[in-house]
Structures are given as structure tokens and as C-alpha cells.
Scaffold this motif. Sequence first.
Motif, PDB file in Angstrom:
ATOM      1  N   GLU A 130      42.136  46.776  43.246  1.00  0.00           N
ATOM      2  CA  GLU A 130      40.870  46.070  43.029  1.00  0.00           C
ATOM      3  C   GLU A 130      41.136  44.580  42.854  1.00  0.00           C
ATOM      4  O   GLU A 130      42.221  44.182  42.419  1.00  0.00           O
ATOM      5  CB  GLU A 130      40.204  46.583  41.749  1.00  0.00           C
ATOM      6  N   ILE A 135      31.364  43.682  37.261  1.00  0.00           N
ATOM      7  CA  ILE A 135      30.863  42.797  38.308  1.00  0.00           C
ATOM      8  C   ILE A 135      30.937  43.474  39.681  1.00  0.00           C
ATOM      9  O   ILE A 135      31.946  44.104  40.005  1.00  0.00           O
ATOM     10  CB  ILE A 135      31.688  41.480  38.292  1.00  0.00           C
ATOM     11  N   LYS A 167      40.935  41.607  30.410  1.00  0.00           N
ATOM     12  CA  LYS A 167      41.338  42.703  29.528  1.00  0.00           C
ATOM     13  C   LYS A 167      40.803  42.487  28.107  1.00  0.00           C
ATOM     14  O   LYS A 167      41.514  42.575  27.101  1.00  0.00           O
ATOM     15  CB  LYS A 167      42.873  42.838  29.512  1.00  0.00           C
ATOM     16  N   LEU A 203      35.153  40.696  31.312  1.00  0.00           N
ATOM     17  CA  LEU A 203      35.890  39.442  31.142  1.00  0.00           C
ATOM     18  C   LEU A 203      34.950  38.375  30.604  1.00  0.00           C
ATOM     19  O   LEU A 203      33.722  38.515  30.656  1.00  0.00           O
ATOM     20  CB  LEU A 203      36.545  39.009  32.463  1.00  0.00           C
TER      21      LEU A 203
HETATM   22  N1  SAH Z   1      43.482  42.426  40.285  1.00  0.00           N
HETATM   23  C1  SAH Z   1      42.277  42.253  39.484  1.00  0.00           C
HETATM   24  C2  SAH Z   1      42.585  42.161  37.992  1.00  0.00           C
HETATM   25  C3  SAH Z   1      43.122  43.455  37.412  1.00  0.00           C
HETATM   26  S1  SAH Z   1      43.446  43.345  35.692  1.00  0.00           S
HETATM   27  C4  SAH Z   1      41.542  40.990  39.986  1.00  0.00           C
HETATM   28  O1  SAH Z   1      42.036  40.337  40.898  1.00  0.00           O
HETATM   29  O2  SAH Z   1      40.464  40.694  39.465  1.00  0.00           O
HETATM   30  C5  SAH Z   1      42.066  44.218  35.047  1.00  0.00           C
HETATM   31  C6  SAH Z   1      41.072  43.278  34.391  1.00  0.00           C
HETATM   32  O3  SAH Z   1      40.359  42.581  35.390  1.00  0.00           O
HETATM   33  C7  SAH Z   1      40.013  43.991  33.570  1.00  0.00           C
HETATM   34  O4  SAH Z   1      40.445  44.269  32.253  1.00  0.00           O
HETATM   35  C8  SAH Z   1      38.889  42.971  33.575  1.00  0.00           C
HETATM   36  O5  SAH Z   1      39.127  41.932  32.645  1.00  0.00           O
HETATM   37  C9  SAH Z   1      39.021  42.366  34.961  1.00  0.00           C
HETATM   38  N2  SAH Z   1      38.126  42.994  35.953  1.00  0.00           N
HETATM   39  C10 SAH Z   1      38.489  43.620  37.076  1.00  0.00           C
HETATM   40  N3  SAH Z   1      37.407  44.023  37.780  1.00  0.00           N
HETATM   41  C11 SAH Z   1      36.318  43.641  37.070  1.00  0.00           C
HETATM   42  C12 SAH Z   1      34.911  43.728  37.288  1.00  0.00           C
HETATM   43  N4  SAH Z   1      34.410  44.320  38.375  1.00  0.00           N
HETATM   44  N5  SAH Z   1      34.087  43.193  36.354  1.00  0.00           N
HETATM   45  C13 SAH Z   1      34.587  42.576  35.257  1.00  0.00           C
HETATM   46  N6  SAH Z   1      35.912  42.463  35.006  1.00  0.00           N
HETATM   47  C14 SAH Z   1      36.773  42.970  35.898  1.00  0.00           C
END
Ligand code: SAH
Length: 237
Positions: free
Chosen positions: A103, A205, A179, A229
Motif C-alpha cells: 500500500e 484515506i 502509525k 496519520l
Molecule cells: N507505504 C505506506 C506507509 C505504510 S506505514 C505509504 O506509502 O503511505 C503504515 C502507516 O501509514 C499507517 O500507520 C498510517 O499512519 C499510514 N497510512 C497508510 N495508509 C493510510 C490511509 N489510507 N489512511 C491514513 N493513513 C494511512
Amino acid sequence: MQMFPVIFVSLGPGEPELITVKGLKALQTADCIFCPETLAKDGNRVSRAADILLQLDIPENTVHRFPLPMSKQREKALSAYDEVYMESSTLRQQGKKVCIVAEGDAGFYSSIHYVYDKLQADGIPVKHIPGIPAFIAAGACAGLHIASQEERLTVIPGIITAEEIEKYMEEKTTIVIMKLSQCTEEIHRCIHLHPEYNYHYFENIGTEKEKYLHDTELISALSFPYFSLLIIRHSTF
Ligand code: SAH
């Protein structure tokens, strides 16, 4: 026999259309797509990545879901990744087109990068297709100029104190806290000490559960889920 690199495809934050054209093409032509899933508290197997693949009409028979333990003990996740590493290198050797999905962006706080590093260390060709990280999609959702002119941007992966946030705000550095569930109390304390900062809270999101809050009272009443976040800015925008 032609052999292909193992491709790490970034899926974007959740909304299927936020994948790149390049990423989508790689998925559409893949023979096997490794996709992480986790076990929810109610015993259901959940996978945001698989939800995205489904919405993109990727044939289910190419999607290979693997369980990813979410516990703090990293060893369990690493042994799940070791299996993905072995299976993906075997399939590649058989001439199969293999993708591994993550993701957001696969190179931004993405534990799957462990598999990338391991394949690369073995001399196996790997490719990373970039994607939109959640915080960038979050900024767009709220119409924020995340950083402007000489402003700096710092990304914090979960552990921070209210005093550290104060320092960043004094130097006019915008911060993105990922996180969030790891620092709930400190965030609540910071809002209490400094209601004047600009807090932008985002949850899930790009999904139908998407939530954006700018009201400090509402944010302080929340307990933060995994997919949340916070962006904190010193100025009013
Ligand atoms: N690779 C991801 C991050 C992974 S770490 C990126 O590029 O965004 C995981 C953290 O990402 C979660 O704890 C949260 O803080 C954030 N995150 C990932 N997807 C999210 C979403 N759809 N909405 C809000 N926060 C998200």
C-alpha cells in the motif's frame, strides 16, 4: 526461456484510481501477485491491498494472499516474508511474471522492502514501481499545501513527545506523524498544551471509511486506528 524481474508494485493509499498506469499494467500482465493479509480481532482475514486489486478487476486466480502477522515481534513477519522470497524466486525461475504489492509507496515505511533487499542480495533482478504515499493523498484530501517555500517537512514513524512537537513548530517545520496509534497519549497532551497549532487528522484515506478532522476537540476525543496519520503545521493553512 525469458525471465522477468520481480516487480514491487505500489498500490497507492486505497482509492484504486490512485495507482500509476505503469503499476496497473504490471498487475494486469502478472502470473502471480503476492498480497499481504492480516487477521483482524474478530477472526476475519483483512487485506486493504487485496481490496484494491479486486476493485481494479485483477483476476483473483493470480492473487496469492499471504498472512502477515501484525505483532510487535518482527520475527514472525520476517518468516512470512522469507516464504514470499522463496516462492517468488522459484516462480521467477520458472519464467513467471511475479509482482509483490504494497500500500502507498513500496519504499516508504514498507516492511515488504525486506523481500526486495533479500532478492537483490541474491542477484535476482528487482524493480520498484513508485506510488502515492498516504500522507500525500491526505494532504490533497484536505487541500493542504503540505510544505511551502523554505519550510521543512519531517516524517515521524509513531514515536514522538509533545515537547519534540513544540520544537518542530518553533522552527516552522511541518510534521507528518504516521502509525499514530503508537503515540496517542502524547498527541492528546500536545493538543491540550497547544491548541493553537494546526492539526489535520486523517483516517482510512481513499476508502469509503475516509475521515478528515481539523477540530482539536474532536481529534482529542479519538483513539487512533492503524490507518491514521496527523499533519501538524505552525501556520493557519
Ligand atoms: N507505504 C505506506 C506507509 C505504510 S506505514 C505509504 O506509502 O503511505 C503504515 C502507516 O501509514 C499507517 O500507520 C498510517 O499512519 C499510514 N497510512 C497508510 N495508509 C493510510 C490511509 N489510507 N489512511 C491514513 N493513513 C494511512
